[in-house]
Design a protein around this motif. Structure first.
Motif, PDB file in Angstrom:
ATOM      1  N   PHE A  35     -56.338   6.252-129.153  1.00  0.00           N
ATOM      2  CA  PHE A  35     -57.482   5.539-129.719  1.00  0.00           C
ATOM      3  C   PHE A  35     -57.645   5.862-131.201  1.00  0.00           C
ATOM      4  N   MET A  36     -57.497   7.134-131.555  1.00  0.00           N
ATOM      5  CA  MET A  36     -57.659   7.532-132.947  1.00  0.00           C
ATOM      6  C   MET A  36     -56.565   6.953-133.821  1.00  0.00           C
ATOM      7  N   ALA A  37     -55.358   6.864-133.288  1.00  0.00           N
ATOM      8  CA  ALA A  37     -54.221   6.400-134.090  1.00  0.00           C
ATOM      9  C   ALA A  37     -54.153   4.889-134.195  1.00  0.00           C
ATOM     10  N   GLU A  38     -54.512   4.178-133.102  1.00  0.00           N
ATOM     11  CA  GLU A  38     -54.243   2.745-133.039  1.00  0.00           C
ATOM     12  C   GLU A  38     -55.483   1.884-132.868  1.00  0.00           C
ATOM     13  N   GLY A  39     -56.629   2.512-132.629  1.00  0.00           N
ATOM     14  CA  GLY A  39     -57.830   1.741-132.356  1.00  0.00           C
ATOM     15  C   GLY A  39     -57.972   1.445-130.879  1.00  0.00           C
ATOM     16  N   PHE A  40     -59.139   0.978-130.492  1.00  0.00           N
ATOM     17  CA  PHE A  40     -59.413   0.748-129.074  1.00  0.00           C
ATOM     18  C   PHE A  40     -58.687  -0.484-128.546  1.00  0.00           C
ATOM     19  N   GLY A  41     -58.775  -1.596-129.288  1.00  0.00           N
ATOM     20  CA  GLY A  41     -58.216  -2.848-128.797  1.00  0.00           C
ATOM     21  C   GLY A  41     -56.713  -2.826-128.632  1.00  0.00           C
ATOM     22  N   ALA A  42     -56.022  -2.074-129.474  1.00  0.00           N
ATOM     23  CA  ALA A  42     -54.556  -2.076-129.453  1.00  0.00           C
ATOM     24  C   ALA A  42     -53.970  -1.199-128.358  1.00  0.00           C
ATOM     25  N   VAL A  43     -54.766  -0.373-127.740  1.00  0.00           N
ATOM     26  CA  VAL A  43     -54.266   0.571-126.732  1.00  0.00           C
ATOM     27  C   VAL A  43     -54.393  -0.039-125.339  1.00  0.00           C
ATOM     28  N   SER A  44     -53.317  -0.004-124.581  1.00  0.00           N
ATOM     29  CA  SER A  44     -53.340  -0.486-123.206  1.00  0.00           C
ATOM     30  C   SER A  44     -53.365   0.690-122.244  1.00  0.00           C
ATOM     31  N   MET A  45     -53.770   0.413-121.020  1.00  0.00           N
ATOM     32  CA  MET A  45     -53.761   1.465-119.998  1.00  0.00           C
ATOM     33  C   MET A  45     -52.324   1.882-119.692  1.00  0.00           C
ATOM     34  N   GLU A 126     -64.775  -1.235-133.974  1.00  0.00           N
ATOM     35  CA  GLU A 126     -64.478  -2.146-132.868  1.00  0.00           C
ATOM     36  C   GLU A 126     -65.660  -2.410-131.944  1.00  0.00           C
ATOM     37  N   GLY A 127     -66.821  -1.841-132.284  1.00  0.00           N
ATOM     38  CA  GLY A 127     -67.988  -2.008-131.426  1.00  0.00           C
ATOM     39  C   GLY A 127     -68.442  -3.450-131.287  1.00  0.00           C
ATOM     40  N   VAL A 128     -68.303  -4.255-132.359  1.00  0.00           N
ATOM     41  CA  VAL A 128     -68.720  -5.657-132.291  1.00  0.00           C
ATOM     42  C   VAL A 128     -67.829  -6.433-131.333  1.00  0.00           C
ATOM     43  N   ARG A 129     -66.532  -6.172-131.375  1.00  0.00           N
ATOM     44  CA  ARG A 129     -65.596  -6.862-130.478  1.00  0.00           C
ATOM     45  C   ARG A 129     -65.738  -6.383-129.040  1.00  0.00           C
ATOM     46  N   PHE A 130     -66.120  -5.124-128.880  1.00  0.00           N
ATOM     47  CA  PHE A 130     -66.223  -4.535-127.540  1.00  0.00           C
ATOM     48  C   PHE A 130     -67.620  -3.917-127.380  1.00  0.00           C
TER      49      PHE A 130
END
Length: 232
Positions: A35-45, A126-130
């Motif tokens: 999350f810190m490196a790539e952001g929330f949206g770009a990370v998949s499970m 990323e709070g607005v998007r999520f």
């Protein structure tokens, strides 16, 4: 984009939680780095499972999805921060201003840790998007700290250290707002402190002084000897 080399659990200020399984800690640590490196949206499970070296079945057995995982990371940090703040206070409390200065210093030092600021930036960006991410962060982080501090203020009031007409929740809110001073803003913006090493202590002392002057009550010897901690 390169990932941070410092892992969350490697910081001496953050210790593994008792009762948490090693797999859950590994998932949490791997996810936080992603999350810190790539952001929330770009990370998949899927990426989290690979980084944590667990199966997807194991991952989903612990966390229903990314938002639940991110919220758990914040809750873990918040729980450990509260333990750290509670451990800073002796069984028999010092004067209100001294106790607030120590609490404020510990809180600011924790808030300004690089990994904590990095996770905070993830939410801001990323709070607005999520919106569920932002809501989970707010409840698990700031709101939890606010409730804990309001409870602590209420105990100070019961012990006679806080004015009887003061609202513990309002006092807690104002103390936290005072702590978010220029020191905090400079750190969030990535600017160096004006006085390395002294800014945090001074900011905490100034906030504690202001709250004690506004809301502090004269303490009787009996109240001053009362234990600081009490069951919620």
């Amino acid at each position: 984009m390169s990932r941070p080399t410092t892992r969350i659990m490697s910081d001496p200020a953050v210790l593994p939680e008792a009762g948490t399984s090693p797999k859950r800690r590994a998932i949490r640590e791997a996810a936080a780095e992603l999350f810190m490196a790539e952001g929330f949206g770009a990370v998949s499970m899927d990426a989290v499972a690979r980084a944590a070296q667990v199966s997807k079945a194991t991952l989903y057995a612990h966390f229903a999805g990314k938002e639940a995982l991110f919220t758990d990371i914040i809750e873990s940090h918040c729980t450990q921060m509260q333990a750290m703040m509670e451990g800073a206070l002796p069984t028999r409390s010092p004067a209100l201003e001294d106790a607030l200065a120590e609490l404020g210093r510990r809180w600011l030092e924790f808030l300004l840790l690089p990994r904590v600021r990095a996770l905070h930036r993830v939410v801001i960006s990323e709070g607005v998007r999520f919106p569920h991410l932002a809501r989970g962060f707010y409840e698990a982080g700031p709101q939890t700290v606010r409730r804990w501090l309001a409870g602590w203020m209420a105990r100070q009031q019961q012990a006679g250290r806080l004015r009887p007409d003061a609202d513990p929740r309002l006092v807690a809110d104002q103390f936290l707002a005072l702590l978010r001073s220029d020191t905090f803003l400079r750190a969030v913006l990535g600017l160096p402190p004006e006085q390395p090493g002294g800014d945090v202590r001074e900011a905490a002392a100034e906030a504690a002084r202001a709250v004690a002057r506004l809301y502090g009550a004269a303490v009787s010897p009996a109240a001053d000897a009362a234990p600081d901690k009490a069951p919620d």
